[in-house]
Design an enzyme around this catalytic site. Sequence first.
Site, PDB file in Angstrom:
ATOM      1  N   HIS A 126       0.810  -1.217   0.000  1.00 49.63           N
ATOM      2  CA  HIS A 126       0.000   0.000   0.000  1.00 49.63           C
ATOM      3  C   HIS A 126       0.851   1.278   0.000  1.00 49.63           C
ATOM      4  O   HIS A 126       0.290   2.363  -0.079  1.00 49.63           O
ATOM      5  CB  HIS A 126      -0.944   0.011   1.203  1.00 49.63           C
ATOM      6  CG  HIS A 126      -1.987  -1.056   1.158  1.00 49.63           C
ATOM      7  ND1 HIS A 126      -2.986  -1.082   0.208  1.00 49.63           N
ATOM      8  CD2 HIS A 126      -2.183  -2.153   1.933  1.00 49.63           C
ATOM      9  CE1 HIS A 126      -3.775  -2.143   0.410  1.00 49.63           C
ATOM     10  NE2 HIS A 126      -3.296  -2.812   1.442  1.00 49.63           N
ATOM     11  N   ARG A 145       6.721  -5.987   3.386  1.00 45.29           N
ATOM     12  CA  ARG A 145       5.558  -6.595   2.741  1.00 45.29           C
ATOM     13  C   ARG A 145       5.606  -6.342   1.237  1.00 45.29           C
ATOM     14  O   ARG A 145       5.553  -5.199   0.788  1.00 45.29           O
ATOM     15  CB  ARG A 145       4.262  -6.014   3.314  1.00 45.29           C
ATOM     16  CG  ARG A 145       3.021  -6.569   2.622  1.00 45.29           C
ATOM     17  CD  ARG A 145       1.746  -6.298   3.401  1.00 45.29           C
ATOM     18  NE  ARG A 145       1.398  -4.891   3.514  1.00 45.29           N
ATOM     19  CZ  ARG A 145       0.302  -4.449   4.129  1.00 45.29           C
ATOM     20  NH1 ARG A 145      -0.532  -5.324   4.693  1.00 45.29           N
ATOM     21  NH2 ARG A 145       0.050  -3.160   4.206  1.00 45.29           N
ATOM     22  N   ASP A 155      16.960 -10.774  -2.477  1.00 47.45           N
ATOM     23  CA  ASP A 155      18.296 -10.471  -2.971  1.00 47.45           C
ATOM     24  C   ASP A 155      18.784  -9.094  -2.529  1.00 47.45           C
ATOM     25  O   ASP A 155      19.998  -8.893  -2.371  1.00 47.45           O
ATOM     26  CB  ASP A 155      18.346 -10.587  -4.496  1.00 47.45           C
ATOM     27  CG  ASP A 155      18.471 -12.028  -4.971  1.00 47.45           C
ATOM     28  OD1 ASP A 155      18.641 -12.930  -4.130  1.00 47.45           O
ATOM     29  OD2 ASP A 155      18.388 -12.256  -6.197  1.00 47.45           O
ATOM     30  N   GLN A 172      -0.184 -13.297   5.538  1.00 47.19           N
ATOM     31  CA  GLN A 172      -1.331 -12.551   6.040  1.00 47.19           C
ATOM     32  C   GLN A 172      -2.627 -13.328   5.865  1.00 47.19           C
ATOM     33  O   GLN A 172      -2.958 -13.803   4.775  1.00 47.19           O
ATOM     34  CB  GLN A 172      -1.444 -11.198   5.338  1.00 47.19           C
ATOM     35  CG  GLN A 172      -0.424 -10.200   5.858  1.00 47.19           C
ATOM     36  CD  GLN A 172      -0.832  -8.775   5.567  1.00 47.19           C
ATOM     37  OE1 GLN A 172      -0.291  -8.159   4.668  1.00 47.19           O
ATOM     38  NE2 GLN A 172      -1.783  -8.258   6.320  1.00 47.19           N
ATOM     39  N   ALA A 200      -8.724  -5.175   8.553  1.00 47.88           N
ATOM     40  CA  ALA A 200      -9.440  -4.303   7.615  1.00 47.88           C
ATOM     41  C   ALA A 200      -9.951  -5.106   6.423  1.00 47.88           C
ATOM     42  O   ALA A 200     -11.144  -5.059   6.080  1.00 47.88           O
ATOM     43  CB  ALA A 200      -8.540  -3.162   7.155  1.00 47.88           C
ATOM     44  N   ASP A 201      -9.065  -5.842   5.765  1.00 47.75           N
ATOM     45  CA  ASP A 201      -9.497  -6.672   4.646  1.00 47.75           C
ATOM     46  C   ASP A 201     -10.378  -7.817   5.104  1.00 47.75           C
ATOM     47  O   ASP A 201     -11.309  -8.216   4.392  1.00 47.75           O
ATOM     48  CB  ASP A 201      -8.283  -7.200   3.879  1.00 47.75           C
ATOM     49  CG  ASP A 201      -7.690  -6.165   2.944  1.00 47.75           C
ATOM     50  OD1 ASP A 201      -8.425  -5.652   2.077  1.00 47.75           O
ATOM     51  OD2 ASP A 201      -6.502  -5.854   3.087  1.00 47.75           O
TER      52      ASP A 201
END
Length: 258
Positions: free
Chosen positions: A50, A75, A89, A152, A179-180
């Site tokens: 995000h 993330r 990497d 997640q 939230a999701d």
Amino acid sequence: MPFRVDPSLKDALADATRPLVGMWVSSGSALMAEICAGSGLDVVLVDGEHGPNGLEGILAQLQAVRGHPVTAVVRPPVNDAVVIKQYLDIGVQSLMVPMVHTAADAEAAAAAAHYPPRGVRGVGSALARSSRWNRIPDYVQRASETITVMVQIESAEAVGNVADILAVDGIDAIFLGPADLAASMGRLGAQDHPEVVAAVEHCIAAAKAAGKPAGVNAFAEATARHYLGAGAGLVVVGADVTLLARGSEGLAATYIPQ
């Protein structure tokens, strides 16, 4: 001189005598990451899902926080083997992979994080910061020890599959995204709805039963303390951009006539 590998999130969680507390760095700013890393919090989470973060920006943030006693978690925007390879990497050691709904999704995330035969990570250690350009002895043999894969759980489907997800080899921890999760349960914007809270608590309990840590987003203090009481091993309690937004609004409210 041989270089060392820093501890990853699984090491920090294993060594902790209390739950860890962290915050997001969603601005894409290395300066903000450095400021947050010196705050005294345990974990900074660099957000490539995000936040406006490309590889160069994430690299700069990792370099900015490395001198501080804090664990960096990154993330990626998607559960993708190529993206995860690039993140590893450049030196990401602790991944939080979003939108993992099934055991197959979890298996894909774990495979992307490990070299063959355990996984499918491409071998480019001589070219990569992760091995300090082959200055870390036996990096390719030891790389799996240095990497944390946290996935997640942020959908009703994932909640239903949480035990199977936790059972996947190579998944070190789960992280709840209320939230999701609320949105997927038809409760958009209602992260504190009893059904959503119960789903989060169910996943924390499942992780405890599996012997793996669970983390959760909880920006409201009462909610954070509730999940700490429920057994969360990591609670993420804020973000750089929200702190700046609310703080600047507070200044405006204090000094500008309304």
